[in-house]
Design a protein around this motif. Structure first.
Motif, PDB file in Angstrom:
ATOM      1  N   ASP A 188      25.264  19.765 -57.364  1.00  0.00           N
ATOM      2  CA  ASP A 188      26.028  19.706 -56.115  1.00  0.00           C
ATOM      3  C   ASP A 188      27.298  20.541 -56.266  1.00  0.00           C
TER       4      ASP A 188
ATOM      5  N   SER B  31      22.440  12.698 -56.356  1.00  0.00           N
ATOM      6  CA  SER B  31      21.858  11.936 -57.443  1.00  0.00           C
ATOM      7  C   SER B  31      22.216  12.634 -58.753  1.00  0.00           C
TER       8      SER B  31
ATOM      9  N   GLU C 295      23.544   7.364 -58.168  1.00  0.00           N
ATOM     10  CA  GLU C 295      23.140   8.095 -56.966  1.00  0.00           C
ATOM     11  C   GLU C 295      23.598   7.322 -55.744  1.00  0.00           C
TER      12      GLU C 295
ATOM     13  N   TYR D 239      11.666  18.588 -54.429  1.00  0.00           N
ATOM     14  CA  TYR D 239      13.014  18.153 -54.061  1.00  0.00           C
ATOM     15  C   TYR D 239      14.067  19.256 -54.212  1.00  0.00           C
TER      16      TYR D 239
ATOM     17  N   TYR E 116      19.959  15.667 -47.821  1.00  0.00           N
ATOM     18  CA  TYR E 116      19.902  15.548 -49.284  1.00  0.00           C
ATOM     19  C   TYR E 116      20.594  14.276 -49.724  1.00  0.00           C
TER      20      TYR E 116
ATOM     21  N   ALA F 207       8.878  16.960 -58.747  1.00  0.00           N
ATOM     22  CA  ALA F 207      10.315  17.216 -58.804  1.00  0.00           C
ATOM     23  C   ALA F 207      10.651  18.505 -58.066  1.00  0.00           C
TER      24      ALA F 207
ATOM     25  N   TYR G 111      20.202  14.450 -62.095  1.00  0.00           N
ATOM     26  CA  TYR G 111      18.852  14.865 -62.418  1.00  0.00           C
ATOM     27  C   TYR G 111      18.734  15.203 -63.901  1.00  0.00           C
TER      28      TYR G 111
ATOM     29  N   ALA H 205      23.556  16.102 -58.782  1.00  0.00           N
ATOM     30  CA  ALA H 205      22.652  17.098 -58.206  1.00  0.00           C
ATOM     31  C   ALA H 205      22.270  16.672 -56.795  1.00  0.00           C
ATOM     32  N   ARG H 206      21.874  17.650 -56.008  1.00  0.00           N
ATOM     33  CA  ARG H 206      21.351  17.323 -54.678  1.00  0.00           C
ATOM     34  C   ARG H 206      19.836  17.229 -54.756  1.00  0.00           C
ATOM     35  N   LYS H 207      19.316  16.121 -54.235  1.00  0.00           N
ATOM     36  CA  LYS H 207      17.874  15.940 -54.133  1.00  0.00           C
ATOM     37  C   LYS H 207      17.559  16.149 -52.654  1.00  0.00           C
ATOM     38  N   ASN H 208      16.873  17.226 -52.350  1.00  0.00           N
ATOM     39  CA  ASN H 208      16.696  17.606 -50.951  1.00  0.00           C
ATOM     40  C   ASN H 208      15.394  17.085 -50.362  1.00  0.00           C
TER      41      ASN H 208
ATOM     42  N   TYR I  13      15.964  20.310 -56.570  1.00  0.00           N
ATOM     43  CA  TYR I  13      17.223  19.824 -57.158  1.00  0.00           C
ATOM     44  C   TYR I  13      18.125  21.003 -57.499  1.00  0.00           C
TER      45      TYR I  13
END
Ligand code: ADP
Ligand code: MG
Length: 498
Positions: free
Chosen positions: A281, A101, A132, A276, A98, A273, A103, A85-88, A278
């Motif tokens: 990706d 990671s 990640e 971010y 981003y 959360a 999630y 996943a993308r954590k922005n 999420y």
């Protein structure tokens, strides 16, 4: 099982740890760029690490394999399918905006880590461990008041290992972290270098009245030494209790520990959360791990510390505690096994390792890897001691002689000191021959008895101490060269039993 929890000023401390272990792969998590530490700034960040338009990430198989290894070692479920996943978020050291990671579905789910705390077995449950990528680094020094950004670390693979809020003291958090550190190094998935940031912990800390609901936590970021972890948690606990006692609320926050002042300081209020944003990706397919892959990794696993400790208990007759200490690191276990093989006296090897050797290593801030006495030398010393060729005080003298006076880190201990015959040469040089002439010894015993009539009377009156004093006198008169067993026997005979 009932465990008593030590309270701090009437409060129960609750701790959960999140640990970032840098995976020891040669290239990055999603690109072929090098991960070596210490290269000139920005020479190891490629277009993929920066997410330049038109590039696509490709997952590093070696990073996944290390995650599987870890999952197997802690008895977790290795997910047959997990999602990146993308954590922005935006931060100067993350120009791409981003972090990749995991999630909702991490690669490693559950599991536990066991260790001894003050002789008691403790188990901390793991929530998860996910793959990640790391961000870059902001450099505040050497830039004439400006901040530089080094993106070499961007994209380096990390395994983030998250515990349940299971720990109840700073000491327990430190012991868990030590056990986890030893495990990832043992597994060969992380180099464990804490100065270089290869293993860093975030400690989530809250306090509550016993039996009450969980308190609000504050998260202490980036603890890169066990000592700092202990100090930071202790300070934080006191701070939180002060606030609660003053009738104030604890706000959820992210805090930093300042080693100079020994205090924790709020850095930012904690993101949720949802901050971010999420989302899976779109550039990376789900990570699919087939059962055969897991089997293959399992087949290549080294013997784990717990299994090795069980073997030392079973085959060498060590106590649970000694076995655990002998398996505190790969290097320690290797040393123990080599010394044991050299003398076949497991218990004595464990005693010397935990006693004199650990004490001297700690005093010189060294680890067993740079021990100036090689395992076969310790084995030889122990053999000579247990065969009676040298006495206990002589063994100590020999040990002191073999241990160099000005030992410095850098000396690559075990290799440096393996010179064949070092032990025999030292025995020769120090004149450490056990006294074997029993007539001569008997003469000395007679002299000591003649000079100590009072001790003899006391002994006859039933005082054991007096007997030991006589043994001591004889040992002194022989400069420690007599065999204590033999001295004992002679004295008892002359004094008419005991
Ligand atoms: P985040 O990922 O936002 O930091 P998590 O809910 O995943 O939050 O929790 C992170 C860590 O905090 C875990 O190790 C968890 O055990 C710990 N934790 C959660 N609640 C508490 C609490 N009340 N006190 C102490 N630790 C906690
Ligand atoms: Mg966190």
């Amino acid at each position: 099982m009932v465990t008593t929890v030590a309270l701090v000023r009437g409060y129960e401390v609750v701790i959960g740890l999140e640990t970032h272990a840098q995976l020891s792969t040669r290239s990055k998590a999603f690109s072929g760029a090098d991960t070596a530490f210490g290269a000139p700034a920005n020479t190891q960040a490629c277009a993929v690490d920066l997410a330049l338009p038109g590039t696509l990430p490709v997952l590093n198989r070696a990073a996944v394999e290390r995650a599987i290894r870890f999952g197997l070692a802690v008895g977790a479920k290795v997910a047959p399918q997990s999602i990146f996943a993308r954590k922005n978020y935006f931060y100067p050291d993350l120009p791409k905006g981003y972090q990749i990671s995991q999630y909702e579905t991490p690669v490693v789910q559950g599991g536990s880590v066991a260790f001894l705390l003050g002789g008691q077995r403790r188990t901390v449950q793991l929530t998860r461990a996910h793959l990640e990528e790391d961000a870059g680094k902001s450099l505040h020094e050497d830039y004439h008041g400006r901040t530089g950004i080094d993106l070499n670390r961007a994209g380096t693979p990390l395994l983030e290992i998250v515990t349940e809020p299971d720990m109840r003291s700073s000491a327990e958090a430190v012991e868990y972290a030590r056990a986890l550190h030893a495990l990832v190094v043992w597994l060969g998935i992380c180099d464990g270098n804490m100065q270089e940031g290869s293993f860093r912990c975030d400690a989530n800390v809250s306090v509550r009245k016993p039996g009450g609901p969980l308190g609000t936590r504050r998260e202490i970021k980036n603890l890169n030494s066990f000592r700092f972890m202990q100090q930071a948690i202790d300070f934080e606990v006191d701070w939180q209790i002060d606030r609660v006692e003053d009738g104030l609320r604890i706000e959820q926050a992210t805090v930093l520990f300042d080693p100079d002042s020994g205090e924790t300081r709020a850095m930012r209020s904690k993101e949720d959360a949802q901050d971010y944003r999420y989302f899976p990706d779109p550039d990376l397919p789900p990570l699919v791990i087939a059962a055969e892959w897991i089997d293959r990794v399992k087949a290549e696993m080294p013997e784990l510390p717990a299994a090795m400790a069980a073997r030392f208990q079973r085959d060498d007759g060590l106590s649970a505690e000694d076995a655990e200490l002998m398996t505190q690191s790969v290097a320690f276990a290797r040393y123990y096994e080599a010394a044991r093989d050299a003398c076949r006296q497991p218990k004595l090897v464990a005693n010397w390792l935990m006693g004199d050797i650990s004490r001297r290593l700690n005093a010189a801030a060294l680890t067993i890897e740079s021990c100036p006495i090689a395992p076969n030398e310790l084995g030889e010393l122990i053999s000579r001691l247990s065969s009676g060729a040298i006495s206990r005080p002589q063994a100590r003298q020999l040990f002191e002689h073999l241990w160099p006076e000005n030992i410095t880190v850098g000396l690559s201990g075990v290799e440096a000191s393996v010179s064949p015959g070092r032990v025999s040469a030292a025995i020769e040089l120090l004149g450490l021959q056990q006294m074997t002439d029993s007539d001569a010894l008997e003469a000395i015993v007679d002299k000591v008895l003649a000079a100590n009539p009072k001790s003899i009377d006391e002994f006859k009156a039933g005082k054991d101490k007096a007997f030991n004093a006589l043994v001591g006198q004889v040992m002194k008169a022989t400069q420690g060269k007599a065999h204590p067993g033999q001295v004992n026997e002679l004295l008892r005979r002359k004094l008419g039993g005991g």
